[in-house]
Every structure is written in C-alpha cells, then in structure tokens.
Design an enzyme around this catalytic site. Structure first.
Site, PDB file in Angstrom:
ATOM      1  N   GLN A  31       5.712   8.662  -1.520  1.00  0.00           N
ATOM      2  CA  GLN A  31       5.561   9.685  -0.470  1.00  0.00           C
ATOM      3  C   GLN A  31       6.942  10.270  -0.128  1.00  0.00           C
ATOM      4  OE1 GLN A  31       3.752   7.167   2.545  1.00  0.00           O
ATOM      5  NE2 GLN A  31       5.234   5.570   2.042  1.00  0.00           N
ATOM      6  N   ASP A  86       7.766   0.577   9.404  1.00  0.00           N
ATOM      7  CA  ASP A  86       8.836   0.855  10.381  1.00  0.00           C
ATOM      8  C   ASP A  86       9.237  -0.411  11.150  1.00  0.00           C
ATOM      9  OD1 ASP A  86       6.035   2.304  11.492  1.00  0.00           O
ATOM     10  OD2 ASP A  86       6.844   0.680  12.702  1.00  0.00           O
ATOM     11  N   GLU A 106       3.939  -4.217   2.915  1.00  0.00           N
ATOM     12  CA  GLU A 106       4.233  -2.775   2.969  1.00  0.00           C
ATOM     13  C   GLU A 106       4.492  -2.302   1.540  1.00  0.00           C
ATOM     14  OE1 GLU A 106       4.792   0.060   5.079  1.00  0.00           O
ATOM     15  OE2 GLU A 106       5.177   0.822   3.047  1.00  0.00           O
ATOM     16  N   GLY A 139      -1.324  -3.612   0.154  1.00  0.00           N
ATOM     17  CA  GLY A 139      -2.055  -4.481   1.087  1.00  0.00           C
ATOM     18  C   GLY A 139      -3.434  -4.841   0.594  1.00  0.00           C
ATOM     19  N   ASP A 156      -1.813  -1.522  10.059  1.00  0.00           N
ATOM     20  CA  ASP A 156      -1.007  -0.410  10.578  1.00  0.00           C
ATOM     21  C   ASP A 156      -0.866   0.630   9.465  1.00  0.00           C
ATOM     22  OD1 ASP A 156       2.418   0.000  11.798  1.00  0.00           O
ATOM     23  OD2 ASP A 156       0.635   1.264  11.963  1.00  0.00           O
ATOM     24  N   PRO A 163      -1.407   6.336  -1.169  1.00  0.00           N
ATOM     25  CA  PRO A 163      -1.630   4.889  -1.370  1.00  0.00           C
ATOM     26  C   PRO A 163      -2.460   4.266  -0.240  1.00  0.00           C
ATOM     27  CG  PRO A 163       0.631   5.300  -0.657  1.00  0.00           C
ATOM     28  CD  PRO A 163       0.020   6.639  -0.896  1.00  0.00           C
TER      29      PRO A 163
HETATM   30  N1  SAM Z   1       1.647   4.126  13.015  1.00  0.00           N
HETATM   31  C1  SAM Z   1       1.444   5.004  11.879  1.00  0.00           C
HETATM   32  C2  SAM Z   1       0.156   5.756  11.980  1.00  0.00           C
HETATM   33  O1  SAM Z   1      -0.638   5.449  12.866  1.00  0.00           O
HETATM   34  O2  SAM Z   1      -0.002   6.679  11.170  1.00  0.00           O
HETATM   35  C3  SAM Z   1       1.511   4.197  10.602  1.00  0.00           C
HETATM   36  C4  SAM Z   1       2.841   3.550  10.476  1.00  0.00           C
HETATM   37  S1  SAM Z   1       3.350   2.827   9.065  1.00  0.00           S
HETATM   38  C5  SAM Z   1       4.720   3.824   8.746  1.00  0.00           C
HETATM   39  C6  SAM Z   1       2.204   3.148   7.771  1.00  0.00           C
HETATM   40  C7  SAM Z   1       2.701   2.454   6.512  1.00  0.00           C
HETATM   41  O3  SAM Z   1       1.624   2.138   5.627  1.00  0.00           O
HETATM   42  C8  SAM Z   1       3.689   3.290   5.670  1.00  0.00           C
HETATM   43  O4  SAM Z   1       4.966   2.697   5.707  1.00  0.00           O
HETATM   44  C9  SAM Z   1       3.081   3.283   4.254  1.00  0.00           C
HETATM   45  O5  SAM Z   1       4.070   3.193   3.237  1.00  0.00           O
HETATM   46  C10 SAM Z   1       2.212   2.045   4.320  1.00  0.00           C
HETATM   47  N2  SAM Z   1       1.132   1.984   3.328  1.00  0.00           N
HETATM   48  C11 SAM Z   1       0.356   2.997   2.861  1.00  0.00           C
HETATM   49  N3  SAM Z   1      -0.534   2.527   1.961  1.00  0.00           N
HETATM   50  C12 SAM Z   1      -0.313   1.171   1.846  1.00  0.00           C
HETATM   51  C13 SAM Z   1      -0.915   0.132   1.078  1.00  0.00           C
HETATM   52  N4  SAM Z   1      -1.935   0.392   0.239  1.00  0.00           N
HETATM   53  N5  SAM Z   1      -0.449  -1.127   1.234  1.00  0.00           N
HETATM   54  C14 SAM Z   1       0.579  -1.397   2.092  1.00  0.00           C
HETATM   55  N6  SAM Z   1       1.203  -0.446   2.852  1.00  0.00           N
HETATM   56  C15 SAM Z   1       0.743   0.822   2.720  1.00  0.00           C
END
Ligand code: SAM
Length: 296
Positions: A31, A86, A106, A139, A156, A163
């Site tokens: 991303q 984060d 993550e 995840g 989260d 992804p």
């Molecule tokens: N609080 C935010 C929201 O409500 O949109 C989300 C925060 S956090 C930054 C979301 C995280 O999920 C990102 O860092 C992203 O890289 C991660 N992510 C996305 N798909 C994922 C997966 N399949 N497995 C693990 N992490 C994943």
C-alpha cells in the site's frame, strides 16, 4: 501555497487536512504509506489515501477497542491483535498488568517502521515491551495456523481493500473463533454507519453465524468522518450482561492512567444505539443486542 491531503474514501464526499510537513511518503509491497504533520490533528498516518490514525484523536478508537473488552472480560492474559501497525492498540493493551503476552500480526513492516520513527506519541514503547510478540505476516494465515490461544482478539483492520479484504471473510472469523479460549472476546472496527452501513450489517450477520452472542457499540472519532464509528464484539457469552459495579471495580483495580475517552460510564453508554444504527443490525440472535438495565 497550502498543501492539502484529500481523503476520498466515500463517493461524493471528501475530507481535507492541511499538510504542514510530509515526514514519510512511500509505497510498500502492500500500500501507499504517508505520515505528515497535519494542520489540526498533529501527525497523521494514511494508507492508500485513507486516514488510519492521528495524534489528535487516536485515543478514542484505541481506548474503546481495547479497554471495553478488557474490562468486560476481567482476566485477559493473552491478546491477539490483527493489523494495528501503528502500535496504538498494542500500547493500550500493555497498560493492563494482567496481560502476560500480546501477539500482534501486521502484514506490512513499513507501517511498523514509520510508526516507531514518526508516531511515538501513539505507539509509545509498546513495540519494545518484553510481553510483545510482533509477527510480520498475514493475520488470516496466523489464525489459520497458530496453536496459541487468546482471551481477547482485536481486529484492528483498515477498510476492506487490498490485503485487508481477507479480514472481512467468514473463513478468517471461523479461525478467530478457533483460537479463542472459552469466554474470550473478539472486537473489530466496522466503519462509520452513516457512510458504511452495509459493512456493519454484513459484519454482525457474519458474527451471528459464528458466535452465540455479538453486538455493536459506538465511539466518535473526529477524523473517521461522518459521525459514529461502529465497533463490534463477539463472544460465547453476553458481555453486556454484567453488573456495572463489577466494571467500576475492575476499572479502579486496573489503574489505567491518562485515558482521554474510556471510562465505565462510557462503557455502558457506548452500547446505546441511535435508531438509524439499530435498524442496520439484524434481529439479535441472543439477548446481547440490548444492555441490561440494572441498578448501579
Ligand atoms: N484504525 C484503522 C482503521 O480503523 O482503519 C486501522 C489501523 S491499522 C493502520 C490497519 C493495519 O492493518 C495496517 O497497518 C495494515 O497494513 C494492516 N493489515 C491489512 N491487511 C492485513 C492482513 N491481512 N494481516 C495483517 N495486517 C493487515
């Protein structure tokens, strides 16, 4: 000339934040990643042009997605965080002395790296905590394969793009249930009902297929624009059927310093749904949709 960050997550609507200084801008394997000093909310993390968290209001979302289930459960020792790059959720989880181990999965190590470097006000020292078990990976794959078991699973996830799409699938949640101990709780964010109603409806319908009890609670996160942010929970027990005095006692015992949003009154108030949100939810499978009226 003022530079602006424009989020166009919703058709026909955008929110703009003044960019005072770009701290990081790059493309990971998954991303576009951007961190910048904003005009009103301090440092801001955006992924693929969508606001993820800001120094100015991250406390709302991170406190409500963590402390409400933690104190509803009462004896959380092992936590699984999916996403959360984060570090904000991890930082809140580790405030609980009962937590012996927090596994965070993550997928994007670039998000972790920029969080550590540019967002210390959000992640604090969480990544260095000896209880943290940090996994860079998918995840969905983790919950399919791990032999660890958890008292609390916090999903989260961002919006269902790239992804993260897999984090909205039944297979993923079937596996989340597989890794949850008896009495464990799962929580996930489900977007802003005013703009993403079908996402909430779909999630609760899915949770009802997998768990005996599930429901929704709300928080107001200014930069998740257009009103309430919906947070959903699922468990093999009804987490709303609890004596308020117990939550107050657990809150006092947890000695959570410096919270800016969560407190026991908000814990119970968050389950009260305005009609337009309640109408998005399928009929409850159990009594869990409506919190009990108990004398405090
Ligand atoms: N609080 C935010 C929201 O409500 O949109 C989300 C925060 S956090 C930054 C979301 C995280 O999920 C990102 O860092 C992203 O890289 C991660 N992510 C996305 N798909 C994922 C997966 N399949 N497995 C693990 N992490 C994943």
């Amino acid at each position: 000339m003022t530079a602006w960050f424009n989020e166009t997550l919703y058709t026909g609507f955008r929110q703009s934040h003044e960019i005072k200084k770009v701290l990081f801008e790059g493309k990971s394997k998954y991303q576009k990643v951007k961190v910048f000093e904003s005009g009103r909310f301090g440092r801001m993390l955006a992924l693929d042009g969508v606001v993820q968290c800001t120094e100015g209001d991250e406390f709302v979302y991170h406190e409500m997605l963590t402390h409400l289930p933690m104190l509803a459960h009462g004896r959380v020792q092992s936590v699984l965080i999916i996403g959360g790059g984060d570090g904000g959720i991890l930082e809140e989880v580790l405030k609980h002395k009962s937590v012996k181990r927090a596994t965070m999965v993550e997928i994007d190590d670039v998000v972790i790296k920029v969080a550590k470097k540019y967002l210390p006000k959000i992640c604090g020292k969480a990544f260095a905590d000896r209880r943290t078990n940090l996994i860079v990976g998918d995840g969905a794959q983790w919950v399919a394969e791990t032999d660890e078991r958890y008292d609390l699973v916090i999903v989260d996830r961002p919006d269902p793009v790239g992804p993260a799409t897999v984090l909205f699938s039944k297979a993923f949640y079937d596996n989340c249930r597989r890794v949850m101990k008896p009495g464990a709780i799962l929580v996930a964010q489900n977007g802003v009902p005013h703009m993403q109603g079908p996402e909430l409806t779909g999630a609760v319908k899915l949770f009802q297929k997998i768990w005996a009890h599930s429901g929704t609670y709300l928080a107001v996160v200014p930069t998740y624009v257009c009103g309430f942010m919906s947070l959903t929970w699922a468990s093999d027990r009804d987490i709303t059927d609890i004596d308020p005095r117990l939550v107050f006692r657990r809150f006092d015992k947890a000695n959570l310093k410096g919270l800016n949003y969560y407190n026991p009154e908000i814990h119970f108030g968050a389950f009260a749904l305005p009609n337009f949100v309640a109408r998005l939810l399928p009929a409850p499978r159990s009594r869990a949709a409506k919190p009990k009226r108990r004398s405090a």
